[in-house]
Scaffold this motif. Structure first.
Motif, PDB file in Angstrom:
ATOM      1  N   LEU A  67       0.853  -1.186   0.000  1.00 53.56           N
ATOM      2  CA  LEU A  67       0.000   0.000   0.000  1.00 53.56           C
ATOM      3  C   LEU A  67       0.888   1.233   0.000  1.00 53.56           C
ATOM      4  N   SER A  68       0.611   2.112  -0.928  1.00 53.08           N
ATOM      5  CA  SER A  68       1.363   3.353  -1.001  1.00 53.08           C
ATOM      6  C   SER A  68       0.814   4.307   0.058  1.00 53.08           C
ATOM      7  N   MET A  69       1.643   4.660   1.048  1.00 54.58           N
ATOM      8  CA  MET A  69       1.163   5.510   2.141  1.00 54.58           C
ATOM      9  C   MET A  69       1.675   6.935   2.013  1.00 54.58           C
ATOM     10  N   ARG A  70       2.999   7.027   1.804  1.00 57.04           N
ATOM     11  CA  ARG A  70       3.635   8.334   1.752  1.00 57.04           C
ATOM     12  C   ARG A  70       4.646   8.325   0.625  1.00 57.04           C
ATOM     13  N   ARG A  71       5.220   9.460   0.397  1.00 60.24           N
ATOM     14  CA  ARG A  71       6.279   9.583  -0.606  1.00 60.24           C
ATOM     15  C   ARG A  71       7.383   8.560  -0.348  1.00 60.24           C
ATOM     16  N   ASP A  72       7.622   8.252   0.901  1.00 60.55           N
ATOM     17  CA  ASP A  72       8.738   7.369   1.242  1.00 60.55           C
ATOM     18  C   ASP A  72       8.299   6.227   2.155  1.00 60.55           C
ATOM     19  N   ARG A  73       7.051   5.818   2.024  1.00 61.88           N
ATOM     20  CA  ARG A  73       6.578   4.783   2.955  1.00 61.88           C
ATOM     21  C   ARG A  73       5.532   3.887   2.304  1.00 61.88           C
ATOM     22  N   ILE A  74       5.685   2.578   2.533  1.00 68.52           N
ATOM     23  CA  ILE A  74       4.667   1.622   2.098  1.00 68.52           C
ATOM     24  C   ILE A  74       4.272   0.744   3.286  1.00 68.52           C
ATOM     25  N   LEU A  75       3.125   0.129   3.143  1.00 69.35           N
ATOM     26  CA  LEU A  75       2.736  -0.907   4.097  1.00 69.35           C
ATOM     27  C   LEU A  75       2.595  -2.189   3.290  1.00 69.35           C
ATOM     28  N   GLU A  76       3.522  -3.109   3.525  1.00 67.20           N
ATOM     29  CA  GLU A  76       3.513  -4.358   2.773  1.00 67.20           C
ATOM     30  C   GLU A  76       2.451  -5.275   3.388  1.00 67.20           C
ATOM     31  N   VAL A  77       1.559  -5.777   2.528  1.00 70.14           N
ATOM     32  CA  VAL A  77       0.466  -6.623   3.013  1.00 70.14           C
ATOM     33  C   VAL A  77       0.729  -8.065   2.607  1.00 70.14           C
ATOM     34  N   ASN A  78       0.748  -8.926   3.601  1.00 68.03           N
ATOM     35  CA  ASN A  78       0.964 -10.366   3.384  1.00 68.03           C
ATOM     36  C   ASN A  78       2.263 -10.655   2.640  1.00 68.03           C
ATOM     37  N   GLY A  79       3.284  -9.866   2.901  1.00 64.48           N
ATOM     38  CA  GLY A  79       4.600 -10.109   2.309  1.00 64.48           C
ATOM     39  C   GLY A  79       5.379 -11.093   3.156  1.00 64.48           C
TER      40      GLY A  79
ATOM     41  N   ARG B 681      11.934  16.202  11.554  1.00 67.78           N
ATOM     42  CA  ARG B 681      12.607  15.371  10.549  1.00 67.78           C
ATOM     43  C   ARG B 681      12.616  16.080   9.206  1.00 67.78           C
ATOM     44  N   GLN B 682      11.465  16.675   8.858  1.00 66.31           N
ATOM     45  CA  GLN B 682      11.367  17.297   7.536  1.00 66.31           C
ATOM     46  C   GLN B 682      11.839  18.746   7.538  1.00 66.31           C
ATOM     47  N   ASP B 683      12.043  19.309   8.719  1.00 69.77           N
ATOM     48  CA  ASP B 683      12.435  20.709   8.800  1.00 69.77           C
ATOM     49  C   ASP B 683      13.828  20.778   9.410  1.00 69.77           C
ATOM     50  N   GLY B 684      14.824  20.961   8.582  1.00 64.85           N
ATOM     51  CA  GLY B 684      16.177  21.158   9.087  1.00 64.85           C
ATOM     52  C   GLY B 684      16.981  19.883   9.228  1.00 64.85           C
ATOM     53  N   ASN B 685      16.355  18.721   9.093  1.00 63.70           N
ATOM     54  CA  ASN B 685      17.101  17.468   9.082  1.00 63.70           C
ATOM     55  C   ASN B 685      16.945  16.839   7.699  1.00 63.70           C
ATOM     56  N   ASP B 686      17.722  15.781   7.454  1.00 59.21           N
ATOM     57  CA  ASP B 686      17.644  15.149   6.133  1.00 59.21           C
ATOM     58  C   ASP B 686      16.635  14.003   6.189  1.00 59.21           C
ATOM     59  N   PRO B 687      15.447  14.215   5.608  1.00 58.63           N
ATOM     60  CA  PRO B 687      14.406  13.180   5.732  1.00 58.63           C
ATOM     61  C   PRO B 687      14.737  11.893   4.972  1.00 58.63           C
TER      62      PRO B 687
ATOM     63  N   VAL C  56       3.728  27.011   5.224  1.00 58.67           N
ATOM     64  CA  VAL C  56       4.052  25.582   5.285  1.00 58.67           C
ATOM     65  C   VAL C  56       2.862  24.872   5.927  1.00 58.67           C
ATOM     66  N   TRP C  57       2.385  23.827   5.257  1.00 55.47           N
ATOM     67  CA  TRP C  57       1.278  23.035   5.767  1.00 55.47           C
ATOM     68  C   TRP C  57       1.713  21.570   5.829  1.00 55.47           C
ATOM     69  N   THR C  58       1.040  20.814   6.671  1.00 52.20           N
ATOM     70  CA  THR C  58       1.281  19.370   6.745  1.00 52.20           C
ATOM     71  C   THR C  58       0.008  18.639   6.346  1.00 52.20           C
ATOM     72  N   HIS C  59       0.161  17.676   5.445  1.00 54.73           N
ATOM     73  CA  HIS C  59      -0.966  16.790   5.150  1.00 54.73           C
ATOM     74  C   HIS C  59      -0.876  15.612   6.112  1.00 54.73           C
ATOM     75  N   LEU C  60      -1.778  15.562   7.074  1.00 57.75           N
ATOM     76  CA  LEU C  60      -1.629  14.617   8.181  1.00 57.75           C
ATOM     77  C   LEU C  60      -1.577  13.147   7.746  1.00 57.75           C
ATOM     78  N   PRO C  61      -2.461  12.676   6.859  1.00 59.12           N
ATOM     79  CA  PRO C  61      -2.426  11.250   6.530  1.00 59.12           C
ATOM     80  C   PRO C  61      -1.086  10.794   5.949  1.00 59.12           C
ATOM     81  N   CYS C  62      -0.406  11.622   5.159  1.00 62.54           N
ATOM     82  CA  CYS C  62       0.865  11.191   4.588  1.00 62.54           C
ATOM     83  C   CYS C  62       2.026  11.952   5.204  1.00 62.54           C
ATOM     84  N   ALA C  63       1.746  12.829   6.173  1.00 62.85           N
ATOM     85  CA  ALA C  63       2.765  13.561   6.937  1.00 62.85           C
ATOM     86  C   ALA C  63       3.635  14.472   6.083  1.00 62.85           C
ATOM     87  N   GLU C  64       3.241  14.740   4.854  1.00 65.51           N
ATOM     88  CA  GLU C  64       4.081  15.565   3.989  1.00 65.51           C
ATOM     89  C   GLU C  64       3.959  17.034   4.374  1.00 65.51           C
ATOM     90  N   MET C  65       5.115  17.675   4.571  1.00 65.50           N
ATOM     91  CA  MET C  65       5.122  19.123   4.779  1.00 65.50           C
ATOM     92  C   MET C  65       5.434  19.771   3.430  1.00 65.50           C
TER      93      MET C  65
END
Lengths: 176, 931, 88
Positions: A67-79, B681-687, C56-65
């Motif tokens: 599952l694509s959650m974030r730009r840099d995060r997934i949730l692997e299901v049944n992996g 993490r996203q502000d001032g650090n390297d995410p 600057v805003w944060t989208h809470l479900p994906c935590a993106e700032m």
């Protein structure tokens, strides 16, 4: 200092099923079983995934998927089983989250109508992430077929989610 | 008074009779009636009493433009107050009661108030009841104010359904223009929603008689409806678009029956065509509020839609070109009709409980009904909600749409087009984008506006009893701004919200001040357009769904062990166990822990993983305390601060490995801490080099604490040495139990030896059962949060947000070293050295040794001097079962250097005495924790 | 209820977002001396602009700032910009 036990309905059972109609269309809510959930974060984790990557409103396959959650995060299901911690080889952070979520299956031609009680979730509005607020609660929503949706809520909020789903199903029963 | 229902005509179903009562009298209506049409059909003239003077009032409007017909209604399901009779469908068994009248509307005791009207002018309350004190008068006035009363018979399940939806085009209004536009757009393939607040489509078509595009109105409407639905459009009747909100969000309220809560649609529409029509403006003349005087529109609406001819001798006082056709319809239906042109001189009505004649100069007609119209007012509330501008049109004597808001256009009567053919052509063109050349309007009127100084009581706002004289008084007292005028006179307040009173009121003020109406301006239009029940807004988010608590994986076991559950930091947690009263149970549990031990469900403690190459530097940066020196296998207590240097959370950091930490935040703060970490993490650090996983939900935690904790934990048979030497305080181990991963930490919130055992949540029931079984022979059993609170207070351990406030910094709590010594940057570092942070009078954390046996009230102030200046507060207070005396913690100015000082405390009129001490009341050397 | 575009997730409703800060502030390097004015400017000074703003805003479900430009009068969203390094 007071006892509020009676103000809060006791937690539901995983075998409990809600059946009803939404806008005149059938809908069934039940708990779904998932064998393993692995939370994996890393800069390239979405692009390097070896298994299908599922966003909204893509349909998840039967086998393992991510599952694509974030730009840099997934949730692997049944992996496959993984070791918690920082994976030096792949530069990813891994946490077992199998017990962290409770899964509900919302199925039937009225399933999306029910979900629209709690979220502005539309098939024609795709999203790179399956994460969203549903009934005000953090959730992950994906499809397993055209009219079946799996909803993951955090374990601590599963009772709240169940209560919200059943309230929505009850209150839209008189509708249409 | 006889019935006024015709034998044919209208949309009502004469085959379906409906019985109801009005103020106890049995009456009959038909399916398709509103409360108002049924009452009129039964010959009811007086439907209520006015708000201020209790004047008898009849039905004035045909739909939402109704100030008087407000009722309390009892249905077989329950009672509802403040029901608007003109828009509510009649259903079988309704008991309708007039409001603001006692014993009933026909005979109202308070009607005598009208005799006092010279003293009840605008501002009467403000001027009369200020001296000596408004509060003396308030109860009496509150009792007299308001309309319907709440009845105790609540309607079971009266909860609104709430739905999110989207569409391409929303058409507001199912009259001729709206139907034509929706059809045009739907045929082009657009996803169209059409909403109409009546139960039937057609809008004003039933008033006019004749045909539309060669069809009877009902047939034309049926054809349009079929065409819209065949093209995929969606039609919602009995649905009001009540507000426009940011980014094209429309609020729709769909009412299926009076005693069923309406459904809320939050509709996101790309575009909107406003076909909301227009309403009749009142003609302002002497005694224009008498029962039997209604709007011309309403008069022919009741005839066309409901088959009700309300008068036999009708006078029409109107100023426009549609008057003749209205008169013809009424004559066809059997009424004698006389016409009055307001331009020919001042009008006045006479009659006491109903209108009996209308006069103009020397002319007088004996009538039983007056239908008045000063022209059409486009309904532009939604237009203004969306930010559209208005323009005063001199020829129509009303405001019409000017600059459009984004994504909205007005069509038909809402756009000031009162000619049907022209409205249809414009609506179709607007919906499809096809060209359209406007034809010259076939509508004209002679502007008719209130005339200040005219004789008699000239009513502007029927609902709030505002007369022309009241507006003149407001002008004399300089309440000339429209917003002041509204509040001083209550013009346009209540459910009317200016719908019918606005333009007469503005015109009167314009005339009084010598300004033009646009110069006077309008008051702000705000949602909701019509009154709506509060359930619409909260929907199912009530009761348990309003602010749902987080729930423990062990809740079922706690319940079966007789736990009292309460909210602690957003979680439903055991407060105590067993049948004793809570305070007693907490005392025995706290005593048991120090004597033998206790078992606590500590699952809400945060488990936030921080991983990656920069994890060490990151944790060291976000924590006040130095964390980079922490060794794997060890844990350290520390503070997270805000940039102001204020303590945000305290918790324990586990070092799992070189690139992995677990932050165990306090129980109520796991999400807040995760958010704080994520933002740094996203502000001032390297995410790309550090990642934060909140795994709190995956793990559950059972804490065993007390002198026997080691004995109890040993019986789990873990493959680790639990001895104090091998497994010292502030370390942890990872192992497994029944093939399940398990983490066990020596960390204590009680001051006793403690083992905090964490396991994946699905296995915690087995773990809890094993530990409680093992505890039994040692006299160790579960404890709740109340006992834990006492135990930690005995040890002077703080709870963030209870023993600290929005100004507390770590050095106020005695943690001074990092502030002085930590060399690397950390969140809040500079904030700890501001003028405020260096202030010598800062409130510092202390204990209070109470004089006497009574505990101090939490929140009591430490006071000094005759004026009782507060120099501190009690933050926690308990009776310590282990010390057999009251204990307390507090924040006190310069507290650290005042140990031993005797202080006076004050709370709710009572005075107490205590001595400042160290916060640690029990086991000050800390020997027990390391045992 | 407004609609905000998360640079990763796309359009989502306002309730999923939190305001974080006005854009353009950088934390002073606190290991050297930071005078009170500099610190106050970083912590407390807000432009609170009427009209076009950058926040600057944060989208809470994906935590993106992310940075969102919007008009504080008309509520129109003028654009968004991710704060993350994107693959070339």
């Amino acid at each position: 200092m007071r006892d509020d036990s009676h103000k809060w309905a006791a937690p539901f059972d995983v075998s409990d099923v809600l059946i009803g109609e939404v806008d005149g269309k059938a809908c069934r809510v039940s708990s779904a079983s998932i064998n393993r959930l692995s939370l994996i974060s890393g800069t390239g984790v979405r692009t390097s995934s070896q298994i299908p990557l599922i966003g909204w409103p893509e349909i998840a396959p039967d086998g393992p998927f991510a599952l694509s959650m974030r730009r840099d995060r997934i949730l692997e299901v049944n992996g496959s089983a993984r070791t918690d911690g920082w994976d030096e080889v792949n530069s990813v952070a891994i946490s077992d989250m199998t017990d962290g979520y409770h899964a509900f299956s919302v199925a039937g031609s009225g399933a999306l109508n029910l979900l629209n009680r709690g979220a502005d979730l539309f098939l024609e509005t795709p999203s790179a992430s399956v994460a969203r607020l549903t009934f005000g609660l953090p959730s992950l929503i994906y499809r397993t077929d055209e009219t079946t949706y799996t909803l993951l809520f955090t374990r601590a909020q599963a009772v709240a989610a169940y209560s919200a789903l059943s309230a929505a199903l009850r209150h839209c029963a008189s509708d249409g | 008074m006889s019935g006024t229902r015709l034998t044919s005509g209208g949309l009502i179903d004469r085959a379906r009779r409906i019985d109801f009562t009005f103020d106890g009298r049995a009456m009959q209506g038909y399916a398709g009636d509103t409360l108002a049409s049924a009452l009129l059909a039964n010959g009811t003239r007086i439907v209520g009493r006015s708000f201020k003077y209790h004047r008898p009032r009849g039905v004035w409007g045909g739909w939402f433009d109704e100030p008087n017909a407000i009722f309390s209604v009892k249905t077989p399901r329950g009672s509802l107050p403040n029901v608007l009779g003109t828009t509510t469908a009649l259903t079988p068994g309704m008991e309708i009661k007039s409001v603001n009248a006692w014993p009933n509307a026909r005979f109202d005791v308070k009607g005598a108030l009208d005799l006092f009207n010279p003293w009840l002018k605008a501002g009467f309350y403000y001027k009369t009841f200020m001296k000596p004190d408004w509060h003396l008068f308030e109860p009496m006035i509150r009792k007299m104010a308001g309309l319907g009363a709440l009845e105790p018979d609540l309607i079971e399940g009266y909860t609104s359904d709430q739905v999110h939806a989207t569409c391409d085009l929303l058409v507001v209004g199912g009259g001729a223009a709206g139907l034509a536009a929706a059809e045009g757009a739907a045929r082009q393939g657009k996803n169209v929603w059409l909403v109409e607040d009546h139960a039937a489509l057609g809008g004003g078509l039933y008033r006019m008689g004749g045909t539309i595009e060669g069809l009877a109105p009902a047939d034309w409407v049926t054809a349009r409806k079929a065409a819209i639905e065949n093209a995929g459009g969606r039609i919602l009747t009995h649905t009001t678009a009540f507000g426009v909100f940011d980014h094209n969000l429309y609020g729709l309220a769909q009412q299926s029956a009076l005693d069923v809560a309406p459904t809320l649609y939050r509709l996101r529409a790309k575009d909107c065509l406003l076909a909301s029509g227009a309403i009749d403006r009142p003609v302002t003349f002497a005694n224009n509020d008498l029962p039997g005087i209604m709007s011309l529109e309403a008069g022919i609406e009741y005839l066309g839609r409901y088959g009700v001819l309300f008068g036999k001798a009708i006078a029409i006082a109107a100023n426009h070109s549609q008057t003749a056709s209205a008169a013809a319809r009424l004559r066809d239906a059997g009424a004698a009709v006389s016409l009055f042109d307001p331009a020919n001189g001042d009008l006045s009505a006479t009659g006491r409980r109903r209108v009996t004649s209308l006069r103009q100069g020397g002319r007088a007609e004996a009538v039983d009904c007056v239908l008045a119209s000063a022209g059409w007012t486009p309904v532009l509330h939604l237009w203004r909600h969306a930010g559209g501008k208005l323009r005063w049109d001199d020829t129509l004597a009303t405001f019409v749409p000017a600059q459009a808001p984004k994504g909205m256009a007005a069509i038909g009567a809402a756009n000031g087009i009162f000619d049907l053919d022209q409205a249809l052509a414009e609506a179709r063109a607007c919906a499809t984008g096809e060209p359209y050349s406007p034809s010259p309007p076939r509508f004209n009127l002679t502007p008719t506006l209130p005339k200040p100084g005219a004789k008699g009581r000239q009513w502007i706002d029927f609902q709030h009893d505002v007369t022309l004289d009241d507006i003149a008084l407001a002008e004399r007292e300089n309440y000339v701004s429209v917003e002041h005028l509204k509040r001083y006179t209550t013009l346009g307040m209540a459910s009317d919200q200016g719908k019918i009173s606005n333009i007469p009121g503005l015109a009167a003020m314009a005339a009084l001040t010598g300004k033009t109406i646009p110069e006077v301006g309008t008051t702000t239009f705000r949602p909701p357009f019509v009154p709506l029940p509060l359930s619409l807004y909260h929907g199912p988010h009530s009761g348990q769904n309003f602010h749902p608590l987080k729930r423990l994986a062990l809740e079922k076991l706690h319940r079966s062990s007789g736990a009292a559950l309460g909210e602690y930091g957003g979680w439903l947690r055991p407060a105590w166990y067993g049948n004793q009263p809570g305070p007693d149970a907490a005392q025995s549990e706290a005593r048991m822990v120090r004597a033998a031990g206790g078992i606590l469900d500590a699952s809400p403690l945060g488990k936030i993983e921080v991983m990656g190459p920069d994890a060490e530097a990151f944790v060291n940066f976000v924590y006040y305390n130095t964390m980079k020196t922490l060794k794997p296998g060890a844990l350290r207590y520390g503070f997270l601060l805000t940039e102001k240097g204020v303590v945000f959370d305290d918790g324990v950091v586990f070092r799992m490995g070189p690139k992995r930490f677990v932050i165990s935040s306090s129980s109520s703060h796991a999400e807040g801490v995760t958010g704080l970490l994520e933002s740094w993490r996203q502000d001032g650090n390297d995410p790309d080099r550090v990642f934060v996983h909140d795994t709190t939900n995956h793990w559950s935690t059972v804490t065993v604490t007390g002198p026997k904790a080691r004995n109890v934990t040993r019986s789990l048979g873990l493959d680790i040495d639990l001895s104090a030497e091998a497994f010292p305080h502030m370390t942890f181990r990872e192992t497994s139990w029944n093939d399940v991963p398990l983490r066990i930490a020596r960390v204590s919130f009680t001051g006793e030896v403690s083992f905090e055992v964490s396991i994946p949540a699905s296995k915690v029931e087995a773990l809890w059962t094993a530990i409680t079984d093992a505890g039994e022979p040692f006299g160790v059993s579960p404890i709740g949060i109340e006992a834990l609170s006492i135990l930690r207070a005995e040890k002077g351990f703080i709870i963030i947000g209870k023993d600290t406030d929005g100004e507390t910094m770590p050095h106020d709590l005695g943690f001074t070293l990092p502030r002085q010594k930590k060399s690397t940057a950390f969140v809040g570092d500079r904030g700890l050295h501001t003028e405020v942070a260096n202030e010598p009078d800062r409130r510092q954390f202390v204990g209070l040794s109470v004089t006497g046996d009574a505990p101090l009230p939490t929140g009591a102030h430490l006071v000094e001097g005759a004026d009782r200046r507060s120099f501190g507060i009690v933050t926690s207070s308990y009776i310590s079962p282990n010390l057999n005396r009251p204990i307390a913690l507090g924040l006190v100015e310069r507290g650290a250097e005042r140990m031993g000082e005797t202080v006076t405390l004050f709370h709710l009129g009572k005075t107490y005495e205590a001595t400042l001490t160290s916060p640690v009341a029990f086991d000050p050397d800390g020997a027990r924790i390391h045992a | 209820m407004q609609l905000f575009p998360c640079p990763f997730c796309g359009l989502r409703s306002e309730g999923e977002f939190h305001f974080a800060a006005e854009a353009g502030k950088t934390r002073p390097v606190t290991t050297r001396d930071v005078n009170a004015e500099e610190w106050a400017a970083y912590l407390f000074d807000q432009k609170n602009e009427k009209g076009a703003t950058r926040e600057v805003w944060t989208h809470l479900p994906c935590a993106e700032m992310f940075i969102m430009s919007r008009d504080s009068v008309t509520m129109e969203v003028l654009g968004t910009q991710t704060l993350r390094k994107l693959p070339a």
